[in-house]
Design a protein around this motif. Structure first.
Motif, PDB file in Angstrom:
ATOM      1  N   GLU A  14      55.289  34.006  34.940  1.00  0.00           N
ATOM      2  CA  GLU A  14      55.546  33.850  36.377  1.00  0.00           C
ATOM      3  C   GLU A  14      54.378  34.401  37.186  1.00  0.00           C
ATOM      4  N   CYS A  15      53.849  35.550  36.756  1.00  0.00           N
ATOM      5  CA  CYS A  15      52.700  36.150  37.450  1.00  0.00           C
ATOM      6  C   CYS A  15      51.509  35.206  37.448  1.00  0.00           C
ATOM      7  N   LEU A  16      51.193  34.636  36.281  1.00  0.00           N
ATOM      8  CA  LEU A  16      50.052  33.729  36.180  1.00  0.00           C
ATOM      9  C   LEU A  16      50.268  32.477  37.013  1.00  0.00           C
ATOM     10  N   SER A  17      51.475  31.955  37.015  1.00  0.00           N
ATOM     11  CA  SER A  17      51.780  30.764  37.817  1.00  0.00           C
ATOM     12  C   SER A  17      51.577  31.043  39.301  1.00  0.00           C
ATOM     13  N   LEU A  18      52.023  32.199  39.758  1.00  0.00           N
ATOM     14  CA  LEU A  18      51.854  32.550  41.166  1.00  0.00           C
ATOM     15  C   LEU A  18      50.385  32.809  41.497  1.00  0.00           C
ATOM     16  N   LEU A  19      49.669  33.508  40.612  1.00  0.00           N
ATOM     17  CA  LEU A  19      48.236  33.738  40.843  1.00  0.00           C
ATOM     18  C   LEU A  19      47.495  32.421  41.018  1.00  0.00           C
ATOM     19  N   ALA A  20      47.864  31.424  40.239  1.00  0.00           N
ATOM     20  CA  ALA A  20      47.191  30.129  40.297  1.00  0.00           C
ATOM     21  C   ALA A  20      47.350  29.445  41.654  1.00  0.00           C
ATOM     22  N   ASP A  45      41.036  31.139  34.723  1.00  0.00           N
ATOM     23  CA  ASP A  45      40.421  30.365  33.662  1.00  0.00           C
ATOM     24  C   ASP A  45      41.493  29.919  32.673  1.00  0.00           C
ATOM     25  N   HIS A  46      41.128  29.108  31.720  1.00  0.00           N
ATOM     26  CA  HIS A  46      42.079  28.555  30.745  1.00  0.00           C
ATOM     27  C   HIS A  46      42.818  29.628  29.964  1.00  0.00           C
ATOM     28  N   ASP A  47      42.227  30.807  29.801  1.00  0.00           N
ATOM     29  CA  ASP A  47      42.894  31.887  29.061  1.00  0.00           C
ATOM     30  C   ASP A  47      43.636  32.857  29.981  1.00  0.00           C
ATOM     31  N   GLY A  48      43.715  32.538  31.270  1.00  0.00           N
ATOM     32  CA  GLY A  48      44.418  33.386  32.225  1.00  0.00           C
ATOM     33  C   GLY A  48      43.549  34.444  32.875  1.00  0.00           C
ATOM     34  N   ALA A  49      42.278  34.534  32.470  1.00  0.00           N
ATOM     35  CA  ALA A  49      41.377  35.516  33.093  1.00  0.00           C
ATOM     36  C   ALA A  49      41.084  35.115  34.534  1.00  0.00           C
ATOM     37  N   PRO A 109      35.401  28.809  40.377  1.00  0.00           N
ATOM     38  CA  PRO A 109      35.560  28.880  41.832  1.00  0.00           C
ATOM     39  C   PRO A 109      34.258  28.521  42.545  1.00  0.00           C
ATOM     40  N   ARG A 110      34.386  27.958  43.716  1.00  0.00           N
ATOM     41  CA  ARG A 110      33.242  27.670  44.576  1.00  0.00           C
ATOM     42  C   ARG A 110      33.039  28.849  45.511  1.00  0.00           C
ATOM     43  N   SER A 111      31.813  29.239  45.677  1.00  0.00           N
ATOM     44  CA  SER A 111      31.505  30.370  46.544  1.00  0.00           C
ATOM     45  C   SER A 111      31.691  29.964  48.006  1.00  0.00           C
ATOM     46  N   TRP A 112      32.347  30.811  48.778  1.00  0.00           N
ATOM     47  CA  TRP A 112      32.512  30.546  50.208  1.00  0.00           C
ATOM     48  C   TRP A 112      31.233  30.852  50.966  1.00  0.00           C
ATOM     49  N   VAL A 113      30.402  31.727  50.390  1.00  0.00           N
ATOM     50  CA  VAL A 113      29.105  32.071  50.965  1.00  0.00           C
ATOM     51  C   VAL A 113      28.072  31.888  49.857  1.00  0.00           C
ATOM     52  N   VAL A 121      31.970  36.469  37.218  1.00  0.00           N
ATOM     53  CA  VAL A 121      32.522  37.688  36.627  1.00  0.00           C
ATOM     54  C   VAL A 121      33.948  37.371  36.202  1.00  0.00           C
ATOM     55  N   ARG A 122      34.257  37.680  34.961  1.00  0.00           N
ATOM     56  CA  ARG A 122      35.603  37.469  34.400  1.00  0.00           C
ATOM     57  C   ARG A 122      36.341  38.798  34.364  1.00  0.00           C
TER      58      ARG A 122
END
Length: 146
Positions: A14-20, A45-49, A109-113, A121-122
């Motif tokens: 549930e935590c990973l689903s919400l983080l996504a 990432d694919h491993d949840g990192a 992720p795409r950088s906002w700046v 960084v993982r």
């Protein structure tokens, strides 16, 4: 936790689903021997990192590499007095493998700046906790103020 406190513990999935679903989270790290908190955009990432992208010469990139950090994301509905919060803790490491870096350029992720040189960084999720506010003030028949 008390059974009637209005919160529900979330399991790891549930935590990973919400983080996504969260567009922004906060990294908690040590800066000059004091806690620092910085909002960042990220992806899982694919491993949840948790993966963040930042300038190669930023203070954040230097501070995170090899450090144990916390990462938090949440969603709050102030009107409904509801929401959730997830905290992931683990070791942060700079991605140095060229193949992994190339993959993250496509999928990360795409950088906002944007910066001339960026690194990924993982944050390995060694411990993930979360809770959801399920009742809010309406749980006991008290309606939120308008």
């Amino acid at each position: 936790m008390y059974a009637n406190d209005g919160f529900r513990e979330l399991d790891r999935q549930e935590c990973l689903s919400l983080l996504a679903t969260a567009p922004v989270g906060r990294i908690v790290y040590t800066r000059r021997a004091l806690p620092a908190v910085l909002p960042v955009n990220f992806c899982l990432d694919h491993d949840g990192a948790v993966v963040v992208r930042t300038s190669a010469d930023s203070e954040l990139a230097s501070a995170l590499d090899g450090a144990v950090v916390a990462f938090e994301a949440d969603e709050v509905d102030a009107a409904a007095h509801s929401g959730w919060s997830v905290v992931a803790m683990g070791l942060a490491t700079r991605v140095t493998d060229p193949v992994e870096h190339a993959r993250l350029l496509r999928t990360g992720p795409r950088s906002w700046v944007p910066a001339p040189q960026e690194v990924f960084v993982r944050i390995a999720q060694e411990l993930v906790t979360g809770r959801e506010l399920v009742g809010g003030r309406t749980m006991y028949g008290v309606l939120p103020r308008s």
